[in-house]
Design a protein around this motif. Structure first.
Motif, mmCIF file in Angstrom:
data_model
loop_
_atom_site.group_PDB
_atom_site.id
_atom_site.type_symbol
_atom_site.label_atom_id
_atom_site.label_comp_id
_atom_site.label_asym_id
_atom_site.label_seq_id
_atom_site.Cartn_x
_atom_site.Cartn_y
_atom_site.Cartn_z
ATOM 1 N N ALA A 405 0.798 -0.917 -0.138
ATOM 2 C CA ALA A 405 0.522 -0.043 -0.243
ATOM 3 C C ALA A 405 0.672 1.248 0.045
ATOM 4 O O ALA A 405 2.535 1.067 -0.116
ATOM 5 N N ARG A 406 0.626 2.632 -0.444
ATOM 6 C CA ARG A 406 1.269 3.188 -0.528
ATOM 7 C C ARG A 406 1.723 3.650 0.922
ATOM 8 O O ARG A 406 2.131 4.567 1.094
ATOM 9 N N HIS A 407 1.060 3.855 2.048
ATOM 10 C CA HIS A 407 1.363 4.188 2.740
ATOM 11 C C HIS A 407 2.130 3.253 3.264
ATOM 12 O O HIS A 407 2.924 3.835 4.361
ATOM 13 N N THR A 408 2.509 2.311 3.203
ATOM 14 C CA THR A 408 3.981 1.858 3.431
ATOM 15 C C THR A 408 5.471 2.362 3.216
ATOM 16 O O THR A 408 6.519 1.881 3.719
ATOM 17 N N SER A 409 5.471 2.678 1.951
ATOM 18 C CA SER A 409 6.203 3.146 1.382
ATOM 19 C C SER A 409 6.767 3.816 -0.311
ATOM 20 O O SER A 409 5.368 3.706 -0.612
ATOM 21 N N TYR A 410 8.436 4.454 -0.720
ATOM 22 C CA TYR A 410 7.930 4.971 -1.553
ATOM 23 C C TYR A 410 7.342 4.322 -3.172
ATOM 24 O O TYR A 410 7.029 4.031 -3.965
ATOM 25 N N LEU A 411 8.139 3.039 -2.632
ATOM 26 C CA LEU A 411 7.538 1.894 -3.791
ATOM 27 C C LEU A 411 6.328 1.094 -4.048
ATOM 28 O O LEU A 411 5.604 1.467 -4.909
ATOM 29 N N GLY A 412 5.234 1.279 -2.828
ATOM 30 C CA GLY A 412 3.849 1.304 -2.822
ATOM 31 C C GLY A 412 3.834 2.498 -3.561
ATOM 32 O O GLY A 412 2.836 2.281 -4.208
ATOM 33 N N THR A 413 4.108 4.164 -3.083
ATOM 34 C CA THR A 413 3.649 5.266 -3.604
ATOM 35 C C THR A 413 4.037 4.927 -5.342
ATOM 36 O O THR A 413 2.795 5.078 -6.186
ATOM 37 N N LEU A 414 4.466 4.533 -5.440
ATOM 38 C CA LEU A 414 5.325 4.005 -7.241
ATOM 39 C C LEU A 414 4.475 3.182 -7.873
ATOM 40 O O LEU A 414 3.516 3.783 -9.025
ATOM 41 N N VAL A 415 3.991 2.160 -7.101
ATOM 42 C CA VAL A 415 3.704 1.111 -7.841
ATOM 43 C C VAL A 415 1.879 1.635 -7.942
ATOM 44 O O VAL A 415 1.463 1.394 -9.327
ATOM 45 N N ASP A 416 1.352 2.189 -7.068
ATOM 46 C CA ASP A 416 0.041 3.040 -6.792
ATOM 47 C C ASP A 416 0.015 3.625 -8.070
ATOM 48 O O ASP A 416 -1.674 3.324 -8.390
ATOM 49 N N ASP A 417 0.583 4.771 -8.435
ATOM 50 C CA ASP A 417 0.411 5.373 -9.166
ATOM 51 C C ASP A 417 0.348 5.108 -10.425
ATOM 52 O O ASP A 417 0.010 6.035 -11.063
ATOM 53 N N LEU A 418 1.841 3.863 -11.063
ATOM 54 C CA LEU A 418 1.009 3.530 -11.890
ATOM 55 C C LEU A 418 0.332 3.071 -12.233
ATOM 56 O O LEU A 418 -0.325 3.040 -13.492
#
Length: 632
Positions: A405-418
Motif C-alpha cells: 500500500a502507498r502508506h507503507t513505502s515510496y515503492l508502494g506509492t510508485l506502483v500505486d501511481d503507475l
C-alpha cells in the motif's frame, strides 16, 4: 525449436530492474534465469553514474530493507557521497552517491553469478510462448526455447530502441547495444498496449580538456558524517573524488536556438514523450527563456577512467553543434567529446494494464519492471524489479503475492501511481508524490519494510539479526532519553563549549527526550552531558532526534494512515461489474472497468472518480458481497 531449459521464472534484461528481479526470484527458491543482450552491460549506467538523489535515495534504502542489492553495491563502489536537502526537514533528506560506473557493473555481475538458483545467459529473447492467456516460455534469437511459469520484462530502453543525434538516427540501445525489436511485435500481437517514450543523455568528455580552475568545486560531505545506503554496511566510508559545477550562458543559448531546427526533437523526427523533470538542454532554453544560465554538474565516471559526465546537458543536437555549444561554457573552451550526447526512443507498456503486483492483466504470468512500465531512473527500476521478481517467484511457487500500500513505502506509492493513474511521460519519483513523507523517511526504511521482507522470504538470517540488534539498540536508547533528567545548567554549559545558541533552550531542565523537542537542542549536545548511547551510530542518533522532535506530527500522520487503511481493507471482488451502478458517472464506470482497482482506497485515487462516485461504489460493493453470501 530446441528446448534448452525449464525454469520457474525468466527475467528479460539485466539492467537495474532485471538484476533485482532475478536476485529476488532466486533467493525465494525459484529456479530462475536472466537473459541479457550482453554480459558486459549488466548493471550498466547509460546515463548518470550515480545512485540516489531526492526521493530516489528513499527507494534505494527501501530496496535494501527488503533484501535487495542496490544499496550494498552502491556502498561498495561509491566515489563521493552527499546527503541532499540537509537545509530542509528530515522527511526530504535523501542520500546520493557518485558511483564508479565500471566497478558497479562488475560488482552486480559477480553478485548474480554467485546467487544460488540463478542462471545468467547472454542472449536476446525475441518472443514469448503464450497459450490460453498464460505465458509458457520464451524463445531466443538463436532458436532456443526455455520453458517457464513466469516472465519479468525489464528491457530498459532497448525494446524498440532508436538513437537520435541530429539528422542521424538508427536502431540501437544505449552505449552501442543493438535494439531489441522482435519482442515488441510479439507483445503487440498478444494484446499488450505499448507506447513510445524517449529519454536522453549528455556527452562524456575528456578530463584533460576541462579547465577546472574556472569551475566551482563541489566536495562530498565530511567523511565522519557519511551515511551508507545499506543497513548492513558498517565499514568506514571515505570520499575519493570531487565534483564540479559550471553554467551555460547567453552565448550557449544562442548556439542552441540558432540550430534548433537541427534537433530531431523539434524537427519532428522524435515522436516519443520525454521525461518532464529531466528535460534536454534544448527544452530548457526554449521553455525557460527568462533564465540566463542553467547549471552543469561535472562528475567523474570512475577512478580508472578520464571520462567525465556533464549532468544537465542532455541533448540530441548534431555532434558539430554539441562541440560549438559546449565550448561557449566557462572551463569548456577546449572540450574534447569522447561520447556524444544522444536521445533514445523506446517501447514501453501502459502501466494501467498491470495489477499492483506488477503482473499483466493481458497475459497471466507476465510481469513488468522499470522503464518497460513507463518510469525513468535506475532507482525506480530497481525497486519495481525487486517487487516483480518477488511476486513472479511466489506465483510460480504457488504462494500469495505482495501488494505494498502507498502508506507503507515510496515503492508502494510508485506502483500505486503507475497502475492507478497511469503515466503521460516517464515517471520520476519525488517526495511530493507521497502524502506520508514524515512517516516514509529514508532512515526508517528498515522498520517499515524489513519485517515484510522477512515474511515474504527475501530477508535472510544475517540481515534479520542486524535488524533486530539495531532495533534493540534504538529502543534501549529511546528509554534512556525518556528517563534521564538533564539539568539546564549542565546543558547550557555544554552549549557554550560547543558554540551553540543558548537563547531558545527554555528556562528549566527536563528529561533528555523533553529537551530534544526544543530548538537548537540536538542529540550531540545532549550527549555532551549524559554521554553517547551504547552502540548508537551518528545515523541512529539523528533518527532518534527526528522521532522525538516530530512525534506529534508523526502521530497525526499515523492517524490519517489508519483512516486510509479502512478503505484499503475493503477488497473489490474481481468479478464486480461497474456498469451495473447507474448512479455513478459514465467516466467513473469506464475508468473503474479499465483499471479494475483492487481496493476501495485504490478506486478513490483514480483520476475522475469523485467522492460521490466512491460512496456509491462502497454501497454497491457491500450489496454485492451480501448477495454472494446469501446466494453462493
Amino acid at each position: 525449436m530446441d528446448k534448452l531449459g525449464k525454469y520457474d521464472v525468466i527475467v528479460i534484461g539485466a539492467g537495474h530492474a532485471g538484476i533485482e528481479a532475478a536476485h529476488a526470484a532466486a533467493v525465494l527458491g525459484a529456479r530462475t534465469a536472466v537473459f541479457t543482450l550482453t554480459l558486459d552491460f549488466i548493471g550498466n549506467m547509460p546515463c548518470n553514474p550515480s545512485i540516489g538523489g531526492t526521493a530516489k535515495g528513499h527507494l534505494v534504502r527501501e530496496i535494501d530493507a527488503l533484501g535487495g542489492l542496490m544499496g550494498v553495491a552502491a556502498d561498495a563502489t561509491f566515489l563521493q557521497s552527499r546527503m541532499l536537502n540537509r537545509g530542509k526537514g528530515p522527511a526530504v533528506h535523501s542520500l546520493r552517491v557518485q558511483t564508479d560506473r565500471k566497478r558497479y557493473h562488475m560488482w552486480m555481475k559477480h553478485a548474480l553469478e554467485l546467487t544460488p538458483n540463478l542462471d545468467v545467459h547472454q542472449g536476446e529473447v525475441v518472443a514469448l510462448d503464450i497459450a490460453e492467456g498464460r505465458v509458457q516460455g520464451v524463445i531466443t534469437s538463436l532458436g532456443g526455447y526455455y520453458e517457464c511459469k513466469a516472465v519479468v520484462i525489464a528491457t530498459g530502453t532497448t525494446l524498440g530502441g532508436r538513437i537520435f543525434v541530429g539528422e542521424a538516427s538508427y536502431a540501437g540501445g544505449p552505449d552501442g547495444q543493438h535494439a531489441a525489436t522482435a519482442l515488441t511485435q510479439c507483445l503487440v500481437d498478444n494484446g499488450f498496449t505499448l507506447r513510445r517514450f524517449k529519454t536522453g543523455t549528455p556527452a562524456r568528455v575528456h578530463r584533460r580538456s576541462i579547465d577546472f580552475s574556472k569551475l566551482e568545486r563541489q566536495p562530498g560531505d565530511p567523511d565522519e558524517s557519511l551515511q551508507p545506503f545499506s543497513f548492513l554496511t558498517r565499514t568506514p566510508m571515505h570520499n575519493k573524488v570531487d565534483c564540479y559545477i559550471t553554467y551555460t550562458n547567453p552565448e550557449t543559448h544562442k548556439v542552441i536556438l540558432e540550430n534548433l531546427h537541427r534537433s530531431p526533437l523539434y524537427g519532428g523526427m522524435i515522436q516519443g514523450v520525454g521525461p518532464r523533470y529531466c528535460p534536454s538542454i534544448e527544452d530548457k532554453v526554449v521553455r525557460f527563456k527568462d533564465k540566463e544560465r542553467h547549471p552543469i554538474f561535472v562528475e567523474p565516471c570512475g577512478e580508472d577512467t578520464e571520462e567525465m559526465y556533464l549532468q544537465g546537458l542532455s541533448s540530441s543536437l548534431p555532434e558539430v553543434v554539441q562541440n560549438a555549444m559546449y565550448r561557449t561554457i566557462s572551463g569548456f573552451e577546449h572540450l574534447e567529446i569522447m561520447r556524444p550526447a544522444y536521445a533514445i526512443e523506446y517501447d514501453c507498456v501502459d502501466p494501467t494494464t498491470l495489477y499492483p503486483t506488477l503482473e499483466s492483466k493481458v497475459v497471466a504470468g507476465v510481469y513488468g519492471a522499470g522503464q518497460f512500465n513507463g518510469t525513468s531512473g535506475y532507482e525506480e527500476a530497481a525497486a519495481q524489479g525487486l517487487l516483480a521478481g518477488l511476486n513472479a517467484a511466489r506465483a510460480a511457487l504457488g504462494k500469495s503475492q505482495l501488494v505494498l500500500a502507498r502508506h507503507t513505502s515510496y515503492l508502494g506509492t510508485l506502483v500505486d501511481d503507475l497502475v492507478t493513474k497511469g503515466v503521460m511521460d516517464p515517471y520520476r519519483m519525488m517526495t511530493s508524490r507521497s502524502e506520508y513523507r514524515l512517516s516514509l523517511r529514508q532512515d526508517n526504511a528498515d522498520e517499515r519494510l524489513t519485517p515484510i521482507g522477512r515474511e515474504y522470504g527475501l530477508v535472510d538470517d544475517a540481515r534479520w539479526a542486524v535488524f533486530t540488534q539495531d532495533q534493540a539498540i534504538k529502543q534501549a536508547e529511546m528509554h534512556r532519553l525518556e528517563t534521564t533528567r538533564v539539568p539546564l545548567a549542565d546543558l547550557r554549559k555544554a552549549a557554550e563549549e560547543a558554540g551553540v545558541d543558548r537563547s531558545r533552550m527554555g528556562e528549566t531542565g527536563g528529561t533528555a527526550a523533553e529537551l530534544l523537542r526544543r530548538p537548537t537542542v540536538t542529540y550531540e549536545l545532549i550527549a555532551r552531558v549524559i554521554g553517547w548511547g551504547q552502540d548508537v551510530t551518528p545515523a541512529m542518533a539523528l533518527r532518534l532526534e527526528t522521532e522525538i522532535r516530530y512525534a506529534g506530527y508523526i502521530a497525526r500522520e499515523q492517524r490519517a494512515i489508519r483512516e486510509v487503511q479502512r478503505h484499503e481493507q475493503v477488497l473489490i471482488p474481481t468479478d464486480f461489474v461497474y456498469e451495473d451502478i447507474p448512479t455513478m458517472t459514465l467516466e467513473s464506470r469506464e475508468k473503474l472497468t479499465k483499471i479494475r482497482p483492487r481496493t476501495l482506497a485504490q478506486a478513490g485515487r483514480i483520476p475522475g472518480v469523485s467522492p460521490s462516485d466512491l460512496a456509491q461504489l462502497s454501497l454497491a460493493v457491500l450489496r454485492f458481497q451480501k448477495e454472494k453470501e446469501q446466494h453462493p
